[in-house]
Structures are given as structure tokens and as C-alpha cells.
Design a protein around this motif. Structure first.
Motif: not given
Length: 299
Positions: A142, A146, A168, A171-172, A211
Motif C-alpha cells: 500500500t 500510494s 494516491a 489508496v490511502g 492523507y
């Protein structure tokens, strides 16, 4: 059914947050000095950004409740509805207009995810007892994915930059949902003492704000239509992968995999249609246009 309702409410809250924060972030020039703290300080003086924060909190609470009452592989794909809600709201907020092709692509994405979820029907799994090795693998992959998307985003411009930042961030956000699911399972088994001793708790505390800042960069970088599909679609895909690999959830195989692949292809085709949209190239909802219209103080 409760998990589904809560997930839909979470998607509405996230959509409202995206649009409001997009309005606020786009009003600030991307090259302003001062770094992330200065940028957040300027945003904190805008009412639309504060409204977005309130909406994000409401969406997060609904998502947490949904994850506590249902599997992550069910909850996270439902959040794709955020895209449709955000586009509808964006038409009003940005005085822009989506054409039939864009609406068809949005519908295709949603239908593809529905088919994918129906075909696989994940079940089982126990987040509280996931193997340490599986966690290490999931966290490493992960972070790597990211980071790659974020680096490509920093080296890109306009819509491409917004899209890669959106990937990104998606995904976070999927990873933070995974952490939240694990923390909820730990609480149900061992109570607050388990939560306070869980490393996932502290990962969430550290990564959540990181994030969140990346989300601001994604919304500031370019068109909402460029950032939102990437952000929304990467989230359930990563969450489902975590559910199977780390939490040990089971999925249907055999002929159902063909239907799942068909759903994935519909998602990919719909994404390609949006990537070629004139809205992305012309930047009708880009930072420059919105910034000029909304640069006046909010209060």
C-alpha cells in the motif's frame, strides 16, 4: 441493511466534503509560499472549507459505523456512489455541465463495481486475528503504490496531476478504512485496552492527517472530474484486496470470476472514457477558473 444505509450516508458526506473543499482549495494559488501548514491555515479561514471538514467528519462517522456492522468488502464499494453525488453537487457549485458521455461513464463505473461485488460476494474473515505477515505485506504494498502515484502526480501537471494525486489519496483512504475495520474488530474482542495497545490505532493517527493533506493537494491540482473518479474507484479496489489477502475473506471462484473480470473491464472502459473527456482537457472546473470566480473571502 444497516451497513448499506450507513455506507450510502457516508458517500453523501464524502461527496459534500469533496465539492466544498474543492471550492476552497481551488481558490488558493498552488504556488503560494509557506508549505502545508500555511496552506491549511489559509483554508481554515474559508467557510466552504470548514463546511467540508464537518461533512468529512460526518461521513467518517457513518463509515466507521458501517465498517463496525458489515464487512469491508461490502462497505467500501458502496462508497463509489460518492462519485455520482459529487458530480451532481459539482454542477451546482461550479456552474458546469456534464454531458451524456460523462454520465454514461459514471453509470458504467457504478454498474461495473456492482457486478464485481455481486460476482465475488466476499464473506468470512477476521480482522482481529489477521496474521502479522499478511499485515506487513499489505502495508508495504500500500505504501509503495500510494508513494508511486504521489511522485508521478508531483511530476505531472493539470488534470494528470489531479488524477494521480486522486489515485494516491484513494489508496490511502482505503488503507485508513482497513485500519478502522481492524480497530473496530479489536475493540469488539478486547475493548479499549486492546485498541490502545494496537499498532493500527497509531498508524491511523499518523496517516489520517497525511492523507487528508494529500486530498487537499488533489483537489487543488485540477478538475474535480479528474480527481474524483481516481480517488473514488481506487478506494474499494484496494479495500477488497486487503479484505481477501489480510483479513482472510473468501470470494467466489469458477465461472463467477469471468463475471468479475467483466465488471472490472467495464470499470476500466468507463475510466478511459472519462480520461478523454473534454471537461478534463478544457478545465471547465479547473483551479484557475474557479479560483478567479471564488477568490473573494467567504465571510
Amino acid at each position: 441493511m444497516l451497513s448499506i444505509v450507513l455506507a450510502v450516508l457516508a458517500s453523501i458526506g464524502n461527496a459534500v466534503a469533496s465539492v466544498l473543499q474543492r471550492r476552497a482549495a481551488a481558490a488558493l494559488p498552488e504556488d503560494q509560499p509557506g508549505g502545508p501548514i500555511a496552506m491549511l491555515w489559509r483554508l481554515a479561514h474559508r467557510r466552504d472549507w470548514l463546511g467540508g471538514i464537518a461533512a468529512i467528519i460526518a461521513g467518517f462517522l457513518c463509515q466507521a459505523a458501517a465498517l463496525a456492522t458489515g464487512p469491508i468488502a461490502l462497505v467500501q464499494p458502496i462508497l463509489v456512489l460518492e462519485l455520482a453525488f459529487a458530480l451532481i453537487l459539482a454542477q451546482v457549485a461550479f456552474r458546469s455541465r456534464l454531458h451524456r458521455r460523462e454520465w454514461g461513464a459514471v453509470i458504467g463505473m457504478s454498474a461495473g463495481l456492482a457486478v464485481l461485488l455481486y460476482a465475488l460476494q466476499p464473506s468470512g474473515g477476521d480482522p482481529a486475528r489477521a496474521a502479522a505477515g499478511a499485515w506487513v505485506l499489505g502495508i508495504g504494498v500500500t505504501f509503495a503504490v500510494s508513494a508511486i502515484f504521489a511522485v508521478i502526480g508531483y511530476r505531472s501537471t493539470a488534470s494528470r496531476r489531479a488524477a494521480f494525486f486522486g489515485l494516491a489519496t484513494g489508496v490511502g483512504f482505503a488503507f485508513t478504512a482497513v485500519l478502522l475495520t481492524s480497530i473496530s474488530a479489536v475493540y469488539a474482542t478486547w475493548g479499549w485496552s486492546g485498541v490502545m495497545s494496537s499498532p493500527q490505532t497509531y498508524l491511523l493517527i499518523v496517516l489520517g492527517p497525511a492523507y487528508f493533506f494529500l486530498l487537499q493537494k488533489s483537489l487543488q491540482a485540477g478538475s474535480l472530474v479528474a480527481a474524483q473518479p481516481a480517488l473514488t474507484l481506487s478506494n474499494p479496489v484496494v479495500a477488497m484486496a486487503f479484505g481477501v489477502v489480510v483479513f482472510g475473506e473468501r470470494v467466489r471462484t469458477g465461472g463467477w470470476l469471468a463475471l468479475a473480470v467483466a465488471g472490472a473491464l467495464v470499470i476500466a472502459a468507463s475510466t478511459a472514457v472519462l480520461a478523454r473527456s473534454p471537461l478534463l482537457r478544457s478545465g471547465n472546473a479547473s483551479a484557475s477558473g474557479i479560483g478567479r470566480r471564488d477568490a473573494r473571502p467567504s465571510g
